[in-house]
Enzyme design. Structure first.
Site, PDB file in Angstrom:
ATOM      1  N   ARG A  60      13.363  14.971  29.413  1.00 47.28           N
ATOM      2  CA  ARG A  60      13.787  13.617  29.790  1.00 47.28           C
ATOM      3  C   ARG A  60      15.256  13.357  29.407  1.00 47.28           C
ATOM      4  O   ARG A  60      15.964  12.630  30.098  1.00 47.28           O
ATOM      5  CB  ARG A  60      12.877  12.560  29.160  1.00 47.28           C
ATOM      6  CG  ARG A  60      11.439  12.542  29.683  1.00 47.28           C
ATOM      7  CD  ARG A  60      11.316  12.502  31.193  1.00 47.28           C
ATOM      8  NE  ARG A  60       9.926  12.467  31.647  1.00 47.28           N
ATOM      9  CZ  ARG A  60       9.176  13.568  31.838  1.00 47.28           C
ATOM     10  NH1 ARG A  60       9.646  14.774  31.635  1.00 47.28           N
ATOM     11  NH2 ARG A  60       7.926  13.433  32.273  1.00 47.28           N
TER      12      ARG A  60
ATOM     13  N   GLU B 293      17.141  15.056  31.995  1.00 52.39           N
ATOM     14  CA  GLU B 293      17.107  14.271  33.231  1.00 52.39           C
ATOM     15  C   GLU B 293      18.125  13.131  33.181  1.00 52.39           C
ATOM     16  O   GLU B 293      18.801  12.841  34.168  1.00 52.39           O
ATOM     17  CB  GLU B 293      15.693  13.726  33.455  1.00 52.39           C
ATOM     18  CG  GLU B 293      15.526  12.973  34.769  1.00 52.39           C
ATOM     19  CD  GLU B 293      14.071  12.647  35.057  1.00 52.39           C
ATOM     20  OE1 GLU B 293      13.225  13.581  35.067  1.00 52.39           O
ATOM     21  OE2 GLU B 293      13.752  11.465  35.249  1.00 52.39           O
TER      22      GLU B 293
ATOM     23  N   SER C 142      33.804  13.252  21.461  1.00 50.04           N
ATOM     24  CA  SER C 142      33.654  14.460  20.658  1.00 50.04           C
ATOM     25  C   SER C 142      32.182  14.730  20.372  1.00 50.04           C
ATOM     26  O   SER C 142      31.413  13.800  20.108  1.00 50.04           O
ATOM     27  CB  SER C 142      34.399  14.316  19.331  1.00 50.04           C
ATOM     28  OG  SER C 142      34.210  15.470  18.537  1.00 50.04           O
TER      29      SER C 142
END
Lengths: 146, 146, 146, 146, 146, 146, 146, 146, 146, 146
Positions: A88, A91, A114
């Site tokens: 997830r 995703e 960063s």
């Protein structure tokens, strides 16, 4: 003994002791996300922390110097990750990656967040529709600078 | 006309007009991260929003119904992403992916952070050591439930 | 001992005992597809179930806590899968994947079938032209919701 | 004109007309999942169906013979699929693929579910906790037979 | 013991005994291509065949039940295969794959050659220009049937 | 004009004329599998054949010299192939590739089946259980010879 | 014992004895490139050669029958090869692969250089600008012949 | 105009003129393998050569400066190459790559064959058993030198 | 014992002794970057150096001849590298690779920087804004020369 | 117009004008490596620079705003790169990547060389053995800092 063997031994010790990351982090006085990453082989512990941990978890002594070495980072066995909990996050990156770039560029100009001067937080929030996971990625802005 | 052609036309219109995402989002009364994603082809706009946008950006009328279709999601040309701004998010996932899973499991039990009942926020924070980027991924916890 | 070693030990115990998944599931009072997935390393068993299983299959005691851990999910050694029985499911996804998306979108609007609030059923149906396999994927609809 | 150009022209015609797959299927008297797949380039239409469709959607005449050709099947641009709606089916395969094989083997012996003598159904079910998506893959069992 | 360990033990037994596949197949009264595939881990043997084989090859007894399990199929370590003998079959597929599809479609209509109701034959034919290898792939035609 | 543009023009001409490969091959007096492969861009035609074909199919004259060039061979868009008809051949290779090598080695010694001094035949056979596809790969044996 | 274990044992024996490939090949009366390839697991030795080699290198007796088996060929761990010495050959193929095809086609017509009726030579040539490596690939021409 | 468009225009001009590489190389007074590679986009021509070539082949004038640019090298569309003529070179590399390294190391010590101070020759040799292709890769030896 | 086992033993000896690369290089009188690469399996040591090292680090004697063999080079487990320290070099190559080529071509003409007649330096430079890493890649220019 | 179309137009203008990067950089008063990267699509130019460049190279006006946008970085068409000049840098990374990490860790502790606060220099150095290419990667050290 290499780092992933050390990681495995720590994991088994944690299972035997039933110790949670949050609890261990409190006892060591460190951030729990940082400690979790360190125990999963992504950060070195300093010698004292490694020793303290050994006392708490009772893993073999030769694990200590291995935990204190700077590791070869990278925690995923495959990309895209097959595990749904990790997928997830992937995703979100896959769907919103260009969005994040555009907004960083709009707010800060040309540069990056960063991933080194960086910390991570995983939080639980209760809402009327049930608990929510809040993952905060927080890193210094670094402008491109030749 | 397919969605990526529509996306390209919107991008050109935005360049001509010089409109920022934050500004457009305010005028439409929607979240700016959501709008950015939508303009990059990751969410459908509703018909009224698409029309409003056309008035603001003056792109061709046939773009409107394409923006209102449910898109085939996925914004990255390659994984790992080659662009450093996007790569740093990938790096956070690569280094901290298993950490996030362990902490979600520790705080919530077996389950995931939804990437559907989900929102994203990109924030700028000023600190003494310079500005920081804060990316918040916020999704409903979904427990495994057979 | 890691999860895949535990999985292997359970498999050997099952071979020695000749116990089917359906039969084991009945004795434990759980869904057989869920149990099969759990025994193949895709779901945690709770401590009591793991213990019951050990009594039925007589595998070593140290397997029990490993089965109770939340696993790193993902059962396929390679994608596309090389085994024909598993490949046919992949082929259905390959040929009908976009069809499924279009129909979910047409019936429900923009969203997904959850793979977490989800269950699976494999059924045998007798027809005049011989038995048919019926695989039911059944998950909660989750609308996109910012 | 190749099949994917034809597919694109049909898609644009459908957008212009606002016709749903379910509605078109009823008018042609065919299964809606089959028709959706056919319109997405996964099955040939027979000449009469292609012609009927042209009357309903008013796409150019030269599309008709292309729709009647046996296509080169495969609907996914990439595997794993990046679109979350399609990915969840992939995730079910990734997590439960070996489970499905074991249960087919337990119920039927050595063999496969045909993906050729096969049909697909996507259903909406209302429950107290909201609507559920039910995807039924239904294929003839084929035993290994030398 | 898993299947590939069993396969390795059978291979070593075969080397010790110097038994050819053709000879073994005759003694067991089965097709030699089928038996070769089975010994290479691609088909289950029935319990009696596995036992007979053990008597002929004198491999350890615990191999027997493993040979009788339905295997996870797939014999190639990498695709394209690096071994020239196997590569030439791959090359035939690479050069003539679309040809085979067109001719199956022309002779039979829309459908496939089954790889399940299927047999394979490898034959040696003497010609004036030297011996030829004849590989026959013979499978039931399966028409697409919704 | 490159070969794949020429291939596409021939395919459109064939669609317009409704000519089958078998029929075209008979008129040209060549093997139909060879001709099919040639028309799909896998073999050069000689100048006379290319010209004859142009008369039969009425494609533009500039296609002729392109068909007469030695092509860059390889007919598959992706491996594994996504189209089920082609995939089944791939599956036979995946499951039986090592079997074929073992049997060639047993019958002929160390060497390969040539894919150059080679022909292919696709046959239809009627049986009581319905038609079967028979694919014959027939190539000269080439022993390893330093 | 499989072939790569046998290869490793031969390599250790060679290190202990300090024997070069050229020297070993002379003693066995075979071509040195062929022998090197055979010792690296790419060709079978005949029983007498394997036995002679065992006497020279004093590796364990059970290695002998393994060296006499027809191996699964393929010597590279990854492609492109990471080792610079091997990569330069790959680079020549990458830069001049199409050149070689065009010149074979121009000199010989449609066909290939056999990699089976084939030998390889690696030579050292002294020139004023220092030594040069000369690699000769020499294989029978095989015309395409249906 | 980029280099591959220029390459395509030269190829069409060569087809129109029916000029072989050997013939063109003689007229320009250059090595034919070098020229072939140059015309396939792997080496720059100098301005005079490019102009001479234009006179011989009559391609458009704007091609000339493009041929004179240093190209981005790499001639293969995919690796492993699908075309059998090119694949056999790849196969030689795959089977004999480690052999070549061992022999270079044995004859020269630690270093490589240069692919830059390098030339290639493709030769035809008549033998009693028919013509043979001889490919000579000839490069300066470069010892590792810190 | 193969090279990577030898590398691992050296690494463990170094950990036990706490010896830095810089220190070891000084004692052996060699360049520290060269030595580091050699200890990581990328260069052979000569016999005397390997022996000296054994005295300093006290690793087992059989490691010595393995360190003296010419290794199969290549140090990265995956590309792109997952470790951030190594990835940044990859990122520089990814972003500036074509820039480097253009500038080498502009300054030197058609050719390459040798990676064989080559040395590497990693330097620390103090600046007002903190330390900087300076990595110098320094190789002989090799012009393309047929 | 997207960035790669703009890049192509600049490249053609540069060819027409015959302007070198070094020369252009001097006229604009910027670092030549930075400018080269910018012209190859890896850095934005500011509006004034883009305009100056347009005057020097006379490319179309609509290129200017595209050059001023923050680009999606990444210059390589494939990794590993096929072009030998670029590949040698990749080879240095492949062989010395872990060396660089070890030395950065030894000199600086746990952290990275920034690729953002970073500059690149390509230098020509004359030596007795001919010219050498010196590539300097120079970036700020960033310590890991939670």
């Amino acid at each position: 003994m290499n780092r992933s063997e050390a990681t495995e031994l720590v994991r088994e010790a944690r299972r035997r002791k039933g110790s949670g990351y949050t609890d261990l982090a409190e006892r060591l006085g460190v951030d729990r996300a940082w400690l979790t990453a360190a125990l999963l082989g992504q950060h070195p512990l300093d010698a004292r922390q490694a020793e303290q941990l050994r006392e708490l978890l009772e893993f073999p002594e030769e694990v200590v110097p291995v935990l204190a070495e700077i590791p070869h980072r990278g925690s995923l066995e495959s990309v895209p990750p097959t595990d749904p909990t990790i997928y997830r996050i992937y995703e979100a990156l896959q769907v919103y990656g260009t969005t994040i770039k555009e907004l960083i560029n709009e707010d800060f100009g040309d540069g990056i967040m960063s991933a080194i001067t960086f910390n991570l937080d995983v939080q639980r929030q209760e809402t009327e529709e049930g608990p929510r996971v809040r993952i905060v990625l927080d890193g210094k802005f670094l402008p491109y600078k030749w």
